[in-house]
Scaffold this active site. Structure first.
Site, PDB file in Angstrom:
ATOM      1  N   TYR A   1       0.853  -1.193   0.000  1.00 13.99           N
ATOM      2  CA  TYR A   1       0.000   0.000   0.000  1.00 13.99           C
ATOM      3  C   TYR A   1       0.886   1.239   0.000  1.00 13.99           C
ATOM      4  O   TYR A   1       1.882   1.309   0.731  1.00 13.99           O
ATOM      5  CB  TYR A   1      -0.898   0.034   1.251  1.00 13.99           C
ATOM      6  CG  TYR A   1      -1.691   1.317   1.329  1.00 13.99           C
ATOM      7  CD1 TYR A   1      -2.927   1.410   0.723  1.00 13.99           C
ATOM      8  CD2 TYR A   1      -1.148   2.451   1.939  1.00 13.99           C
ATOM      9  CE1 TYR A   1      -3.629   2.598   0.747  1.00 13.99           C
ATOM     10  CE2 TYR A   1      -1.845   3.646   1.950  1.00 13.99           C
ATOM     11  CZ  TYR A   1      -3.087   3.715   1.359  1.00 13.99           C
ATOM     12  OH  TYR A   1      -3.773   4.892   1.357  1.00 13.99           O
TER      13      TYR A   1
ATOM     14  N   GLU B   1      -2.801   7.762  -4.357  1.00 18.35           N
ATOM     15  CA  GLU B   1      -2.816   6.462  -3.693  1.00 18.35           C
ATOM     16  C   GLU B   1      -2.566   5.365  -4.718  1.00 18.35           C
ATOM     17  O   GLU B   1      -3.207   5.351  -5.771  1.00 18.35           O
ATOM     18  CB  GLU B   1      -4.174   6.230  -3.018  1.00 18.35           C
ATOM     19  CG  GLU B   1      -4.223   4.942  -2.200  1.00 18.35           C
ATOM     20  CD  GLU B   1      -5.608   4.688  -1.606  1.00 18.35           C
ATOM     21  OE1 GLU B   1      -5.752   4.755  -0.381  1.00 18.35           O
ATOM     22  OE2 GLU B   1      -6.544   4.423  -2.372  1.00 18.35           O
TER      23      GLU B   1
END
Ligand code: ADP
Ligand code: MG
Length: 392
Positions: A109, A197
């Protein structure tokens, strides 16, 4: 302002982030054609909507033939996809992205956000990606690494390397990670982003780092100087009421209640919503009409508020400094005449030209409920709801 995954990937690729090869499609046939064009024997078809959680909601699928790509795309187009982030109405799919399937060894992530506490860009990363950051923070908070970037220096190479080490990377992957981190930082800073992101950023079977998903969100206040970014806006993904309001210079946020609000100033709007709740009601929206509102703008505000079918009463609360109460009153009267209002309207006016405004409302003969204070206005609005039991 949010953009689609495929747009974010194109932007990030331009800064040097590795992404899978892929193509956009507006029809099932085009999706099949994209698969053939890309070659290979496995593709991932992804619904393009402004939301994460598409995988879990059935909006991302691994396909092994051109027919499968076409059929799956056909099942997505024109449908509303409901994810954990969209709310019950979901978001309509008008485009799909077809890309080559990656061989995933590990999912990481990576997020860049604005940290309001330090007033700096902060990197959040985890060696345990794939799931949404909220779930990650709950299920595996230990794995989350945070790093704050000094704007005077930018993201230093040693910092990026340190983060790569913390994520357990080694060898050539460290250099790849440093490149990706610096590219994301530059994209964030150079384009006035609010969020970048990559989830998941994967390590492939051959040890390459690739961004399989990408999300970017931009500061709307800076769009005037980023026309190329502003051009990526997709109104089909926005709340229709909110985009109409934005086009008319009104700050509007739709809510679940039935008391429509037309207010000037964000602070007064928030306070009014609190007072409505205190009085036992539920606001249908936040609406800041802004300063110097003309009668036309007041009328547009009414039209926006009334486009929500749940609204059963409208509360106008104006503390006029730059605004003029007589203009607001004219706007209310205009709205009554032009929109054929039949529901109760409560008006509280204070400030510039208040006497002239009240006189206009009184002389109009319209069934407007006048209130002097904020508390009175909130009580009157709640009392005027058709569902509120009337005192005998
Ligand atoms: P969302 O975050 O909206 O669910 P993602 O793009 O992250 O959508 O896709 C969900 C999951 O699908 C990813 O976590 C990944 O496991 C898988 N996936 C996405 N793209 C690919 C790809 N090109 N190759 C293989 N798997 C993929
Ligand atoms: Mg994702």
């Amino acid at each position: 302002m949010d953009i689609h995954e495929y747009q974010a990937k194109e932007i990030l690729a331009g800064f040097g982030v590795p992404v899978p090869r892929g193509g956009l499609a507006y029809s099932p046939e085009q999706a099949g054609y994209r698969a053939r064009e890309l070659g290979g024997d496995a593709w991932v078809v992804k619904a393009q909507i402004h939301s994460g959680g598409r995988g879990e909601a059935g909006g991302v699928k691994l396909c092994r033939s051109e027919e499968e790509v076409r059929d799956y795309a056909a099942s997505l187009f024109g449908k509303s996809l409901v994810t954990k982030q969209t709310g019950a109405a979901g978001k309509d799919v008008y485009r799909v992205w077809v890309e080559g399937a990656s061989d995933i060894r590990q999912e990481l992530y990576l997020g860049f956000v604005l940290d309001r506490k330090t007033e700096r860009i902060m990197i959040v990363a985890s060696g345990h990606g794939g799931m949404e950051i909220e779930d990650l923070a709950e299920e595996d908070p230990e794995s989350l690494r945070r790093m704050v970037i000094d704007p005077a220096v930018g993201l230093a190479e040693y910092q990026a390397r340190e983060l790569a080490f913390q994520l357990g990377l080694s060898g050539g992957q460290i250099a790849q990670m440093v490149g990706i981190l610096r590219a994301c930082y530059r994209a964030y800073r150079d384009l006035d982003a609010m969020m970048v992101e990559i989830n998941p950023l994967v390590i492939t079977g051959t040890g390459e780092l690739v961004a399989l998903d990408a999300k970017m969100s931009f500061d709307t206040n800076a769009l005037y100087r980023r026309p190329d970014v502003a051009a990526l806006r997709d109104p089909s993904q926005e709340d229709a009421r909110e985009s109409v309001a934005a086009d008319n210079g009104l700050a509007y946020v739709g809510l679940d209640g039935d008391i429509g609000c037309i207010i000037n100033g964000a602070g007064l709007a928030m306070a009014t919503m609190d007072m409505i709740k205190l009085a036992g009601g539920e606001p249908a929206n936040f609406l800041d009409i802004g300063g110097g509102a003309s009668p036309e703008r007041v009328c547009t505000a009414f039209r926006t508020v009334l486009s929500d079918p749940n609204v059963s009463v409208v509360l106008v609360n104006i503390f006029a400094g730059i605004n003029r109460c007589d203009w607001i009153a004219e706007g209310v009267i205009k709205a009554y005449r032009e929109l054929g209002l039949s529901l109760p309207v409560v008006v509280r006016l204070a400030g510039t030209n208040v006497e002239a405004g009240r006189k206009l409302l009184n002389a109009s003969g319209l069934p407007i409920v006048a209130a002097d204070t904020l508390a009175e206005a909130a009580d009157a609005a709640v009392a005027a709801r058709p569902d509120t039991p009337k005192a005998a």
